[in-house]
Design a protein around this motif. Sequence first.
Motif, PDB file in Angstrom:
ATOM      1  N   ALA A   1      47.033  57.065  26.336  1.00 43.92           N
ATOM      2  CA  ALA A   1      47.846  56.820  27.279  1.00 43.92           C
ATOM      3  C   ALA A   1      48.705  55.527  27.473  1.00 43.92           C
ATOM      4  O   ALA A   1      48.052  54.315  27.048  1.00 43.92           O
ATOM      5  N   TYR A   2      49.978  55.491  27.801  1.00 38.13           N
ATOM      6  CA  TYR A   2      50.688  54.198  27.949  1.00 38.13           C
ATOM      7  C   TYR A   2      50.967  54.088  29.437  1.00 38.13           C
ATOM      8  O   TYR A   2      51.591  55.133  30.106  1.00 38.13           O
ATOM      9  N   GLY A   3      50.939  52.893  29.825  1.00 39.70           N
ATOM     10  CA  GLY A   3      51.321  52.744  31.300  1.00 39.70           C
ATOM     11  C   GLY A   3      50.617  51.324  31.699  1.00 39.70           C
ATOM     12  O   GLY A   3      50.588  50.140  31.219  1.00 39.70           O
ATOM     13  N   PHE A   4      49.813  51.696  32.919  1.00 38.26           N
ATOM     14  CA  PHE A   4      49.283  50.301  33.441  1.00 38.26           C
ATOM     15  C   PHE A   4      47.672  50.626  33.536  1.00 38.26           C
ATOM     16  O   PHE A   4      47.507  51.520  34.005  1.00 38.26           O
ATOM     17  N   ASP A   5      47.073  49.756  32.715  1.00 39.37           N
ATOM     18  CA  ASP A   5      45.530  49.713  32.763  1.00 39.37           C
ATOM     19  C   ASP A   5      44.711  48.850  34.063  1.00 39.37           C
ATOM     20  O   ASP A   5      45.154  48.162  34.154  1.00 39.37           O
ATOM     21  N   LEU A   6      44.106  49.810  34.724  1.00 40.60           N
ATOM     22  CA  LEU A   6      43.363  49.126  35.660  1.00 40.60           C
ATOM     23  C   LEU A   6      41.958  48.608  35.843  1.00 40.60           C
ATOM     24  O   LEU A   6      41.239  48.470  36.521  1.00 40.60           O
ATOM     25  N   THR A   7      41.643  48.489  34.325  1.00 41.02           N
ATOM     26  CA  THR A   7      40.449  47.923  34.135  1.00 41.02           C
ATOM     27  C   THR A   7      39.931  46.449  34.671  1.00 41.02           C
ATOM     28  O   THR A   7      38.920  46.527  34.976  1.00 41.02           O
ATOM     29  N   PRO A   8      41.147  45.713  34.830  1.00 38.74           N
ATOM     30  CA  PRO A   8      40.629  44.526  35.885  1.00 38.74           C
ATOM     31  C   PRO A   8      39.962  44.693  37.121  1.00 38.74           C
ATOM     32  O   PRO A   8      39.068  43.918  37.589  1.00 38.74           O
ATOM     33  N   ILE A   9      40.169  45.871  37.584  1.00 42.73           N
ATOM     34  CA  ILE A   9      39.725  46.246  38.882  1.00 42.73           C
ATOM     35  C   ILE A   9      37.973  46.438  38.762  1.00 42.73           C
ATOM     36  O   ILE A   9      37.263  45.961  39.663  1.00 42.73           O
ATOM     37  N   VAL A  10      37.676  46.779  37.677  1.00 43.76           N
ATOM     38  CA  VAL A  10      36.203  46.733  37.254  1.00 43.76           C
ATOM     39  C   VAL A  10      35.689  45.635  36.768  1.00 43.76           C
ATOM     40  O   VAL A  10      34.739  44.864  37.427  1.00 43.76           O
ATOM     41  N   VAL A  11      36.408  45.021  35.939  1.00 43.80           N
ATOM     42  CA  VAL A  11      35.961  43.644  35.236  1.00 43.80           C
ATOM     43  C   VAL A  11      36.097  42.369  36.172  1.00 43.80           C
ATOM     44  O   VAL A  11      34.889  41.765  36.235  1.00 43.80           O
ATOM     45  N   ARG A  12      36.885  42.408  37.170  1.00 41.96           N
ATOM     46  CA  ARG A  12      37.141  41.389  38.152  1.00 41.96           C
ATOM     47  C   ARG A  12      36.522  41.704  39.707  1.00 41.96           C
ATOM     48  O   ARG A  12      36.576  40.744  40.419  1.00 41.96           O
ATOM     49  N   ALA A  13      35.583  42.682  39.542  1.00 43.64           N
ATOM     50  CA  ALA A  13      35.331  43.200  41.024  1.00 43.64           C
ATOM     51  C   ALA A  13      34.400  42.189  41.759  1.00 43.64           C
ATOM     52  O   ALA A  13      34.772  41.916  42.916  1.00 43.64           O
ATOM     53  N   GLN A  14      33.342  41.624  41.016  1.00 43.28           N
ATOM     54  CA  GLN A  14      32.560  40.718  41.755  1.00 43.28           C
ATOM     55  C   GLN A  14      33.540  39.418  42.232  1.00 43.28           C
ATOM     56  O   GLN A  14      33.358  38.764  43.021  1.00 43.28           O
ATOM     57  N   GLU A  15      34.342  39.106  41.156  1.00 45.37           N
ATOM     58  CA  GLU A  15      35.146  37.950  41.470  1.00 45.37           C
ATOM     59  C   GLU A  15      36.255  37.936  42.621  1.00 45.37           C
ATOM     60  O   GLU A  15      36.221  36.991  43.649  1.00 45.37           O
ATOM     61  N   PHE A  16      36.614  39.199  42.743  1.00 45.05           N
ATOM     62  CA  PHE A  16      37.529  39.446  44.141  1.00 45.05           C
ATOM     63  C   PHE A  16      36.698  39.460  45.277  1.00 45.05           C
ATOM     64  O   PHE A  16      36.971  39.110  46.416  1.00 45.05           O
ATOM     65  N   LYS A  17      35.320  40.079  45.174  1.00 45.54           N
ATOM     66  CA  LYS A  17      34.527  39.961  46.291  1.00 45.54           C
ATOM     67  C   LYS A  17      34.198  38.724  46.832  1.00 45.54           C
ATOM     68  O   LYS A  17      34.168  38.400  47.994  1.00 45.54           O
ATOM     69  N   ASP A  18      33.761  37.781  45.909  1.00 46.54           N
ATOM     70  CA  ASP A  18      33.523  36.314  46.155  1.00 46.54           C
ATOM     71  C   ASP A  18      34.638  35.577  46.749  1.00 46.54           C
ATOM     72  O   ASP A  18      34.432  34.843  47.746  1.00 46.54           O
ATOM     73  N   LEU A  19      35.912  35.901  46.220  1.00 44.07           N
ATOM     74  CA  LEU A  19      37.024  35.255  46.646  1.00 44.07           C
ATOM     75  C   LEU A  19      37.399  35.684  48.183  1.00 44.07           C
ATOM     76  O   LEU A  19      37.761  34.943  49.045  1.00 44.07           O
ATOM     77  N   ALA A  20      36.895  37.031  48.437  1.00 42.20           N
ATOM     78  CA  ALA A  20      37.501  37.391  49.950  1.00 42.20           C
ATOM     79  C   ALA A  20      36.344  36.916  50.618  1.00 42.20           C
ATOM     80  O   ALA A  20      36.701  36.557  51.880  1.00 42.20           O
ATOM     81  N   GLU A  21      35.112  36.929  50.212  1.00 46.36           N
ATOM     82  CA  GLU A  21      33.943  36.313  51.306  1.00 46.36           C
ATOM     83  C   GLU A  21      34.393  34.657  51.565  1.00 46.36           C
ATOM     84  O   GLU A  21      34.070  34.303  52.741  1.00 46.36           O
TER      85      GLU A  21
END
Length: 247
Positions: free
Chosen positions: A122-142
């Motif tokens: 598949a060619y397009g946009f890879d959403l893997t960062p949503i998985v890889v950085r999930a904890q980082e985003f949670k920490d930033l949001a908190e």
Amino acid sequence: MTLGMMAAQVAAKAVDKDATVHKWHVFQHVREARDAVGATDRALAILNALLSFHPDTAFNGDSDLVVFPSNEQLISRANGMSPATLRRHLAVLVQCGLVIRRDSPNGKRFARKGPNGEIEQAYGFDLTPIVVRAQEFKDLAEAVVAERRALKLAKERITLCRRDIVKMIATGIDEAIPADWRGFQRAYENIAGRIPRTAPRQSYDAIAGELEALWLEVQNTLETFVNPHNENANESHSERHIQNSKP
């Protein structure tokens, strides 16, 4: 390619295959921490649209997370915007490391299917960062939520101190209690005049600290007068009231 884009690609390769995240929960964390992440509101609208093109709600580390909508589909699902605006904010998502661009040789987005209809490439946009950085985003949001709460508390401290100081100064003047009430008033006005309309939380904390120190000084002045051990002050105050009441 920016360092952020390179870091996102490196992290995507090292994704934990057993990791599972709820894509909309992660999106909420990204939206809460958008300033820290560097995303714009329009970019988040596009990210929301990209996430909606993947059929799964739970993203797994070993899943194929590439979506390949056309620009027209993205514009429609992102509530409408010009193609130029779409391209600009897609670039923001890539630069922030929220998605990874997987370009085909001709630059088109599509999926190549195998003999049995399964997607081979598949060619397009890879959403893997949503998985890889999930904890980082949670920490930033908190952290953002905690900072917002601390700012609210600092402003409340300022409001309460201002109210009490004004009332105590008025009481001291009305009751003719011997003290430098004009000095207290000037000190209060000096601090109150420096309260910013918009500023970092630390600035409000500093102002709150000054007001609390003044509050304590005014409070101690009143308590010294009303303290039953300070009989001379009370007697003097009573004598003035008696004299003022004589015809």
